[in-house]
Scaffold this motif. Structure first.
Motif, PDB file in Angstrom:
ATOM      1  N   GLN A  17       0.911  -1.143  -0.105  1.00 12.94           N
ATOM      2  CA  GLN A  17       0.177   0.092   0.480  1.00 12.94           C
ATOM      3  C   GLN A  17       0.733   1.158   0.029  1.00 12.94           C
ATOM      4  N   TRP A  18       0.416   2.545  -0.671  1.00 18.45           N
ATOM      5  CA  TRP A  18       0.911   3.170  -0.721  1.00 18.45           C
ATOM      6  C   TRP A  18       0.300   4.355   0.421  1.00 18.45           C
ATOM      7  N   ALA A  42      -0.108   4.754 -11.480  1.00 13.92           N
ATOM      8  CA  ALA A  42       1.359   3.276 -11.209  1.00 13.92           C
ATOM      9  C   ALA A  42       0.878   2.156 -11.206  1.00 13.92           C
ATOM     10  N   GLY A  43       0.241   2.509 -11.006  1.00 10.42           N
ATOM     11  CA  GLY A  43      -0.178   0.562 -10.383  1.00 10.42           C
ATOM     12  C   GLY A  43      -0.878   0.428  -9.577  1.00 10.42           C
ATOM     13  N   VAL A  44      -0.421   1.312  -8.622  1.00  6.96           N
ATOM     14  CA  VAL A  44      -0.614   1.386  -7.427  1.00  6.96           C
ATOM     15  C   VAL A  44      -2.414   0.780  -6.651  1.00  6.96           C
ATOM     16  N   TRP A  74      -8.563   0.043  -3.263  1.00  7.62           N
ATOM     17  CA  TRP A  74      -8.400   0.135  -1.293  1.00  7.62           C
ATOM     18  C   TRP A  74      -8.456   1.465  -0.467  1.00  7.62           C
ATOM     19  N   VAL A  75      -9.087   1.525   0.362  1.00  4.19           N
ATOM     20  CA  VAL A  75      -8.504   2.867   1.250  1.00  4.19           C
ATOM     21  C   VAL A  75      -8.817   2.718   2.646  1.00  4.19           C
ATOM     22  N   THR A  76      -7.282   3.063   3.538  1.00  6.58           N
ATOM     23  CA  THR A  76      -7.896   3.052   4.414  1.00  6.58           C
ATOM     24  C   THR A  76      -8.153   4.173   5.107  1.00  6.58           C
ATOM     25  N   VAL A 251       2.975  -1.275   4.388  1.00 12.41           N
ATOM     26  CA  VAL A 251       1.876   0.710   4.115  1.00 12.41           C
ATOM     27  C   VAL A 251       3.383   1.419   3.712  1.00 12.41           C
ATOM     28  N   THR A 252       3.770   1.589   2.506  1.00 11.55           N
ATOM     29  CA  THR A 252       5.241   2.387   2.923  1.00 11.55           C
ATOM     30  C   THR A 252       4.738   4.075   2.046  1.00 11.55           C
TER      31      THR A 252
END
Ligand code: NAP
Length: 310
Positions: A17-18, A42-44, A74-76, A251-252
């Motif tokens: 995840q970004w 970019a495809g995240v 996906w969103v956190t 998560v980076t």
């Protein structure tokens, strides 16, 4: 291929995840929007945001602007109990706070976390959890998974003692140099099927003064993967592969297009580490204790008596 990890509630969460809460993005709408767009292009497949970061609007905007279907990303997000309008938060204040999350994003998140257990004096974290559960049960948060972040053993126990819905994740600073400290947390999580999400996963190579005892191991594995895949694999990629190899969501973040592309490359193009490599990194990492986000997990949860380096 997008790597995913199964949550206890049956959902599959993207393993890489970004986030837009660090790397100069925290609190900044415009860069969070700009780099969110770069990341999605970019495809995240997953963005980690929070009330605290003030980047929820940018997260929703970025998804809209690239024309992605929300269902594919996906969103956190994370609610911060300290920001509730009532002190200590009442169920009504928690409802208003959650509705603010939905309206800032423009949709329901896939996962909603309590950002931090260190909340307003007098608030029992379990009461806050109960108020969130009520919102799932009355349909306001239907389909939204609930989780926690920076929860120590005592915080997990407090929530689990009342939970009708167990947290599906605990988002923590997680990398080889905090494993020994985290063991009591990880033991509780294993018992209750709570998945770990790692923030700060690149700490050993970015923030530890020397890189510590895992550095030569990461370099050796990066060289093996570079030779075998014909791609330039760096030690950051190896650490991310180690994290997901542990069954942990990584998560980076990055604001450099090249590094953002590498996150996607790790996911889509690189093979898993071998079990021996995962174990070797872990056993070298467990010998020291080094935490970067020192404000989290330190109070009333003593660090192990280990050196910061060997
Ligand atoms: N729940 C919490 O309390 C909490 C706390 C902290 C963070 N978080 C979440 O976790 C996210 C990530 O946290 P973090 O920044 O600590 O993660 P991290 O993965 O340890 O570090 C990210 C940094 O790594 C650098 N980087 C990325 N790819 C690289 C590569 N291939 N080589 C060298 N450097 C590379 C990036 O810098 P460049 O821009 O130079 O590439 C970036 O600033 C945050 O944005 C936030 O969403 C949550």
């Amino acid at each position: 291929m997008t790597r995913t990890i199964k949550l206890a509630d049956g959902k599959s969460i993207p393993a890489l995840q970004w986030g837009n809460g660090s790397g100069g993005l925290n609190g900044k709408h415009d860069p969070a929007l700009e780099y969110g767009i770069t990341a999605l292009k970019a495809g995240v497949k997953a963005i980690d945001t929070a009330e605290l970061y003030k980047t929820e609007v940018a997260t929703g905007e970025a998804i809209k602007q690239v024309g992605a279907k929300k269902a594919d990303i996906w969103v956190t997000t994370k609610t911060h109990p300290d920001y509730c309008s009532a002190v200590p938060p009442t169920p009504e204040a928690v409802r208003a706070n959650v509705q603010d999350r939905l309206s800032k994003l423009g949709f329901k998140p896939d996962l909603l976390l309590i950002h931090n257990p260190f909340v307003i004096e007098g608030l029992k974290i379990a009461q806050f959890w109960t108020a969130l559960e009520d919102l799932v049960l009355d349909g306001t948060l239907e389909g939204v998974s609930l989780g926690v972040s920076n929860f120590r053993p005592q915080d997990l126990e407090a929530v689990l003692s009342v939970a009708r819905i167990k947290p599906v994740v605990n988002q923590l600073e997680y990398h080889p140099y905090v494993l020994t400290h985290l063991q009591p947390v990880l033991d509780i999580q294993a018992k209750h099927g709570i998945v770990t999400e790692a923030f700060g996963p690149l700490t050993p190579i970015l923030r530890h003064p020397t890189g510590g005892p895992i550095k030569p191991i990461l370099e050796r594995i990066a060289e093996r993967l570079s030779k075998e895949t014909g791609k330039k694999v760096d030690t950051a990629a190896v650490l991310l592969l180690w994290t997901v190899g542990k069954g942990v969501v990584a998560v980076t973040t990055s604001t450099k297009e090249n590094n953002i592309k590498k996150i996607v490359q790790v996911d889509n193009e690189l093979p898993d580490l071998t079990k021996e490599e995962i174990d070797e990194i872990e056993s070298a990492g467990r010998k020291i204790h080094f935490r970067y986000y020192a404000e989290h997990m330190s109070k009333d949860f003593p660090a192990p008596n280990l050196p910061e380096d060997l």
